[in-house]
Structures are given as structure tokens and as C-alpha cells.
Design a protein around this motif. Structure first.
Motif, PDB file in Angstrom:
ATOM      1  N   ALA A 109      17.421 -78.975  46.916  1.00 30.00           N
ATOM      2  CA  ALA A 109      16.156 -78.648  47.567  1.00 30.00           C
ATOM      3  C   ALA A 109      15.902 -79.641  48.702  1.00 30.00           C
ATOM      4  O   ALA A 109      16.059 -80.843  48.536  1.00 30.00           O
ATOM      5  CB  ALA A 109      15.008 -78.694  46.558  1.00 30.00           C
ATOM      6  N   GLY A 110      15.502 -79.106  49.834  1.00 32.98           N
ATOM      7  CA  GLY A 110      15.256 -79.960  50.997  1.00 32.98           C
ATOM      8  C   GLY A 110      13.794 -80.221  51.246  1.00 32.98           C
ATOM      9  O   GLY A 110      13.446 -80.950  52.192  1.00 32.98           O
ATOM     10  N   GLY A 166      12.647 -75.207  48.641  1.00 37.10           N
ATOM     11  CA  GLY A 166      11.630 -76.201  48.306  1.00 37.10           C
ATOM     12  C   GLY A 166      11.257 -76.164  46.837  1.00 37.10           C
ATOM     13  O   GLY A 166      11.622 -75.237  46.104  1.00 37.10           O
ATOM     14  N   MET A 167      10.503 -77.175  46.390  1.00 41.15           N
ATOM     15  CA  MET A 167      10.068 -77.286  45.002  1.00 41.15           C
ATOM     16  C   MET A 167       8.583 -77.587  44.944  1.00 41.15           C
ATOM     17  O   MET A 167       8.084 -78.455  45.658  1.00 41.15           O
ATOM     18  CB  MET A 167      10.859 -78.394  44.277  1.00 41.15           C
ATOM     19  N   HIS A 168       7.883 -76.842  44.089  1.00 37.53           N
ATOM     20  CA  HIS A 168       6.446 -77.056  43.882  1.00 37.53           C
ATOM     21  C   HIS A 168       6.217 -77.098  42.376  1.00 37.53           C
ATOM     22  O   HIS A 168       6.348 -76.094  41.684  1.00 37.53           O
ATOM     23  CB  HIS A 168       5.642 -75.916  44.515  1.00 37.53           C
ATOM     24  N   ALA A 169       5.908 -78.302  41.860  1.00 42.03           N
ATOM     25  CA  ALA A 169       5.822 -78.482  40.409  1.00 42.03           C
ATOM     26  C   ALA A 169       4.406 -78.823  39.967  1.00 42.03           C
ATOM     27  O   ALA A 169       3.667 -79.515  40.686  1.00 42.03           O
ATOM     28  CB  ALA A 169       6.778 -79.585  39.961  1.00 42.03           C
ATOM     29  N   HIS A 170       4.051 -78.367  38.786  1.00 42.20           N
ATOM     30  CA  HIS A 170       2.811 -78.769  38.117  1.00 42.20           C
ATOM     31  C   HIS A 170       3.155 -79.598  36.889  1.00 42.20           C
ATOM     32  O   HIS A 170       4.263 -79.511  36.346  1.00 42.20           O
ATOM     33  CB  HIS A 170       1.982 -77.537  37.745  1.00 42.20           C
ATOM     34  N   ASN A 171       2.190 -80.370  36.431  1.00 45.00           N
ATOM     35  CA  ASN A 171       2.483 -81.408  35.444  1.00 45.00           C
ATOM     36  C   ASN A 171       2.013 -81.067  34.028  1.00 45.00           C
ATOM     37  O   ASN A 171       1.735 -81.965  33.232  1.00 45.00           O
ATOM     38  CB  ASN A 171       1.837 -82.732  35.897  1.00 45.00           C
ATOM     39  N   ASP A 172       1.935 -79.806  33.694  1.00 47.39           N
ATOM     40  CA  ASP A 172       1.404 -79.419  32.388  1.00 47.39           C
ATOM     41  C   ASP A 172       2.224 -79.956  31.218  1.00 47.39           C
ATOM     42  O   ASP A 172       1.683 -80.166  30.128  1.00 47.39           O
ATOM     43  CB  ASP A 172       1.302 -77.900  32.301  1.00 47.39           C
ATOM     44  N   CYS A 173       3.509 -80.169  31.422  1.00 40.96           N
ATOM     45  CA  CYS A 173       4.350 -80.751  30.367  1.00 40.96           C
ATOM     46  C   CYS A 173       4.743 -82.191  30.692  1.00 40.96           C
ATOM     47  O   CYS A 173       5.629 -82.753  30.031  1.00 40.96           O
ATOM     48  CB  CYS A 173       5.617 -79.921  30.172  1.00 40.96           C
ATOM     49  N   GLY A 174       4.111 -82.775  31.700  1.00 35.69           N
ATOM     50  CA  GLY A 174       4.469 -84.126  32.088  1.00 35.69           C
ATOM     51  C   GLY A 174       5.813 -84.217  32.784  1.00 35.69           C
ATOM     52  O   GLY A 174       6.419 -85.280  32.844  1.00 35.69           O
ATOM     53  N   MET A 175       6.290 -83.106  33.342  1.00 33.36           N
ATOM     54  CA  MET A 175       7.631 -83.040  33.927  1.00 33.36           C
ATOM     55  C   MET A 175       7.615 -82.851  35.440  1.00 33.36           C
ATOM     56  O   MET A 175       8.672 -82.643  36.039  1.00 33.36           O
ATOM     57  CB  MET A 175       8.424 -81.884  33.298  1.00 33.36           C
ATOM     58  N   ALA A 176       6.455 -82.926  36.066  1.00 32.77           N
ATOM     59  CA  ALA A 176       6.370 -82.580  37.485  1.00 32.77           C
ATOM     60  C   ALA A 176       7.242 -83.482  38.351  1.00 32.77           C
ATOM     61  O   ALA A 176       7.954 -83.007  39.246  1.00 32.77           O
ATOM     62  CB  ALA A 176       4.917 -82.644  37.951  1.00 32.77           C
ATOM     63  N   VAL A 177       7.191 -84.783  38.105  1.00 33.75           N
ATOM     64  CA  VAL A 177       8.007 -85.711  38.898  1.00 33.75           C
ATOM     65  C   VAL A 177       9.483 -85.498  38.585  1.00 33.75           C
ATOM     66  O   VAL A 177      10.322 -85.405  39.498  1.00 33.75           O
ATOM     67  CB  VAL A 177       7.595 -87.165  38.631  1.00 33.75           C
ATOM     68  N   ALA A 178       9.827 -85.411  37.298  1.00 29.27           N
ATOM     69  CA  ALA A 178      11.232 -85.213  36.912  1.00 29.27           C
ATOM     70  C   ALA A 178      11.779 -83.911  37.491  1.00 29.27           C
ATOM     71  O   ALA A 178      12.915 -83.869  37.997  1.00 29.27           O
ATOM     72  CB  ALA A 178      11.355 -85.208  35.386  1.00 29.27           C
ATOM     73  N   ASN A 179      11.000 -82.844  37.437  1.00 36.46           N
ATOM     74  CA  ASN A 179      11.463 -81.567  37.972  1.00 36.46           C
ATOM     75  C   ASN A 179      11.637 -81.627  39.489  1.00 36.46           C
ATOM     76  O   ASN A 179      12.562 -81.031  40.038  1.00 36.46           O
ATOM     77  CB  ASN A 179      10.477 -80.460  37.604  1.00 36.46           C
TER      78      ASN A 179
END
Length: 428
Positions: A94-95, A72-85
Motif C-alpha cells: 500500500a502506498g 491505500g489503507m483506512h483502518a479503525h481501531n475496534d480490535c486495537g489493530m488499527a496501527v498494526a493493520n
């Protein structure tokens, strides 16, 4: 937990930072969780500092190393990359992707599911069981914002009010021929809609599109001339401080008023507004939204009183010689604009009960020429919502009298609401 039959997901906090610091130890942590029976290894970009190419490389290694475990993937947006990551991780195998509606979360937010889900479903081609529900995602986004009393972000991808808005005349002309020439998807696929904005940058094609959208019946030979006249009017008003990009209801009414067969459902004949105040020391006032009384025993609250006279269709007595009726209403309010809004609604509700479902949800005032001090021109924008249908619209007015500007915007907003619900009034 696994020995008790619990399906266990392990969130590996700081995984990407840890991997960059010590890749072998990070993989040992994954191995320990997998050996203990974890069904999913959630890789967390806890600090939000990872780049998509880093996420791609590290996710692929974990997916290859643990083929029997969901990654799985859990992203934060501190660099504005959360959606892209998040999208990158999904493409890397990742499922599971964790996120929140509208990206709500700590610091700069979490990964926005309202961008991730349609991106995966419509652009990446991921196999998703929820793909058939994508037309509901815009309404879900707005429901969450309304529930949390947040102002929706108009520029939000896919679900924002401006996500499929078009202003340049060339763009609109091209889209008349090919809708996807300036849109990456059909907005209906995510429950949104195309908007044609009107401004000084607009061309005739924008106006012609709005005329068709409003439903005004104009001869093909006249539509171009009508569009040119309306466009010139828009440019003239914008030179005075109007802005129509966020006030499409005012543009619709401008188009309707330019049609000789249209008559407004009501007319304001005259009005007055007064403010009574016995306490001029603003420092002693305490604002309390839940009370009409201040905590100070010797102070009184400010009271505004508005009187308004309105002419509207007479639906009470069919035997009268006049098909219209004049109503005079008085109302108190927290200020002159509040009092005017209340008095206007009282005057209209007997003949137009639909007005009761309307709510003023936002009121914005901007001083256009502050160097003119107290005689400065003021732009007022008012946002309305129809609670029965959920429709939201905005009107705009400019005047050197802020009360007049406010009333004009109020009148436009209520007229827009009544166009499809009330009778139309001829100019007697």
C-alpha cells in the motif's frame, strides 16, 4: 470526475468484510473503480474487525491485480489493530495510509498517525518524504490535544510522556551503559525525551541520573551517599502516600534542597484561608463557569479569601539594609485553593514577573485512607504550564489538611518555575 481532470481516490467502505464474504465481488468493485480512472483504491476496514494477516493477504492481492493504481489503507481501531493493520498494509505494498493525529475518531478511534509514521520511518524502513520531520511529531501530537482540550495519553507510543520513562533501577543502570538496552529508538528522533521515574522501586542509579539531570554539582565520592539518602527519603514519603512517578518537579526540588548551596527563591511565612457562604443548600446552586453570579435571585455565590505573607528578594530598593522583602497579599477566589494561588502569584510577581506566564492546568485530589472519614490524609497533585516555553511539570504533596497539601504543591510548582528565572533567598 476523472473526465474533468480531477484526481480521484475511491474509498472502498467495508472492503475487508466484503472480501471475506464475497472476494470476487469485492475485486469487481476495485476493477470498476480502476476502469473509471481512479488513481487510488483505499481499502477500508470500516468495522475495525480485521486481523493483520488478513489485511496482508488481501492487500497483496489488490496490489498485484492493479499495479498501475495506488492502493491505500483506512483502518479503525475496534480490535486495537488499527496501527498494526496500517503498517502491515504498507509492507504489503500500500502506498497510502489514512489516519488521524493521536488516533482521534469515532467509536474506539482511527489509526494513529503518531504511531504509524515513526514505525514506518524508523522500523520498517519505508521511503517517506516526511522522515526528516519526525522530530516534530511529539509537538504536533501535543498541539492537537491542547487545541481540542484533550488530556494527552501519557502511555501513547512514541509521543506520550511515559513512552521513554524508566523506573526500575536495573533498567536505568543498564541504560547508563547502553541507552538502547531498554529503548527501541533514541527518543530525540521523534522529539520526545527520556524520563527517569522515582519511586519505591527505584535504585540509586535512578537518583544519580536525576542528580546529573538537575545539574547539581556533587563530588564523585559523595554522589552515591547523596543518592542513597534521597532514595530513602522517597521511600519514606511514599509510605505516607506520596507518589513521585507523575511529579518529577517535586523530586528535582528534593534534590536541590539537599544541596547546601541551594536556597529557595521565596519562602511562605504564614497564610490563612476563609470561605464565606450564605447558601448551604447545594441542590439550589447552579454552576456557571462563565459567570460570577447564580441565576437564583436570592442566592449568593461562595466566596473564598486568602491572605499570604511571603519573603522574597528585594529588587525594588537597593539602598535598604535588608536584601529581602516581606509581602502581604490578599485575594478572593472561587475556593480556598484558587484564592491562595492568586494571592501567592500576586506576592511574587513584582519581583518575579515570569510568574505571570504560569498557568495551573490540572488539580487532582485523592483520599488515601477513606476509613478515617473527614480526618483522612489527602494527596494533591497540581500540573503547571509555562505558556512562554510550553514546559509542563507536576508537583505533589500529602497532608490531612487538604488546604495545606494544596499550598505545599503550589509552592513547589512556583519554586520549580523560578529556579532558572529568579534570585535565590538565604535563610535570614
Amino acid at each position: 470526475l476523472t473526465s474533468l481532470g480531477v484526481r480521484t481516490f475511491v474509498d472502498l467502505e467495508h472492503f475487508f468484510d466484503g472480501y471475506r464474504h464475497d472476494a470476487e465481488y469485492a475485486m469487481q468493485c476495485c476493477q470498476a473503480a480502476a476502469d473509471a480512472g481512479a488513481k487510488c483504491l483505499v481499502l477500508c476496514d470500516t468495522n475495525g474487525g480485521s486481523m493483520p494477516w488478513q489485511v496482508d493477504e488481501m492487500t497483496r492481492e489488490v496490489v498485484e491485480r492493479f499495479p498501475d493504481v495506488t492502493v491505500g489503507m483506512h483502518a479503525h481501531n475496534d480490535c486495537g489493530m488499527a496501527v498494526a493493520n496500517s503498517v502491515t498494509a504498507a509492507r504489503a505494498g500500500a502506498g497510502l495510509v489514512q489516519g488521524t493525529i493521536n488516533g482521534i475518531g469515532e467509536r474506539t478511534g482511527n489509526a494513529d498517525l503518531c504511531s504509524i509514521v515513526p514505525s514506518l520511518g524508523l522500523h520498517v524502513g519505508s521511503r517517506m518524504t516526511c522522515k526528516d520531520n519526525l522530530p516534530n511529531i511529539t509537538s504536533v501530537s501535543r498541539f492537537v490535544d491542547e487545541t481540542l482540550n484533550r488530556q494527552p495519553v501519557s502511555s501513547a507510543p512514541f509521543v506520550g510522556a511515559s513512552a521513554f520513562a524508566h523506573k526500575g533501577g536495573l533498567h536505568v543502570a543498564a541504560m547508563e551503559r547502553s541507552p538502547l538496552s531498554y529503548q527501541h529508538i533514541d527518543p530525540a528522533k521523534v522529539g520526545n525525551e527520556k524520563r527517569i521515574l522515582i519511586s519505591e522501586l527505584s535504585g540509586r542509579q535512578n537518583i544519580m541520573g536525576k542528580i546529573r539531570e538537575v545539574g547539581v554539582d556533587v563530588d564523585a565520592d559523595d554522589v552515591s551517599a547523596r543518592a542513597t539518602a534521597i532514595l530513602n527519603r522517597v521511600k519514606e514519603l511514599e509510605s505516607f502516600g506520596y507518589t513521585f512517578e507523575g511529579a518529577e518537579a517535586s523530586v528535582d526540588l528534593m534534590i536541590l534542597h539537599g544541596n547546601e548551596n541551594y536556597c529557595p527563591p521565596f519562602k511562605v511565612l504564614d497564610y490563612s484561608a476563609m470561605v464565606f457562604d450564605t447558601n448551604l443548600d447545594s441542590a439550589s446552586r447552579v454552576l456557571d463557569a462563565n459567570s460570577d453570579v447564580t441565576p437564583h435571585e436570592n442566592s449568593k455565590t461562595t466566596t473564598a479569601r486568602a491572605t499570604i505573607k511571603v519573603r522574597t528578594i528585594n529588587m525594588d530598593d537597593a539602598s535598604t539594609e535588608k536584601p529581602y522583602i516581606d509581602r502581604l497579599e490578599v485575594s478572593d477566589g472561587n475556593g480556598p485553593v484558587d484564592a491562595l494561588a492568586s494571592a501567592l502569584k500576586q506576592a511574587l510577581m513584582p519581583n518575579h514577573p515570569h510568574i505571570e506566564d504560569l498557568e495551573l492546568v490540572d488539580y487532582k485530589v485523592r483520599i488515601l485512607d477513606p476509613e478515617s472519614a473527614t480526618s483522612a490524609a489527602t494527596r494533591v497533585m497540581i500540573e503547571f504550564r509555562d505558556n512562554s516555553s510550553g514546559e509542563v511539570w507536576t508537583t505533589v504533596s500529602v497532608d490531612r489538611n487538604v488546604i495545606s497539601a494544596s499550598l505545599n504543591a503550589l509552592v513547589d510548582g512556583l519554586e520549580y518555575a523560578l529556579v532558572d528565572h529568579g534570585c535565590l533567598l538565604h535563610d535570614f
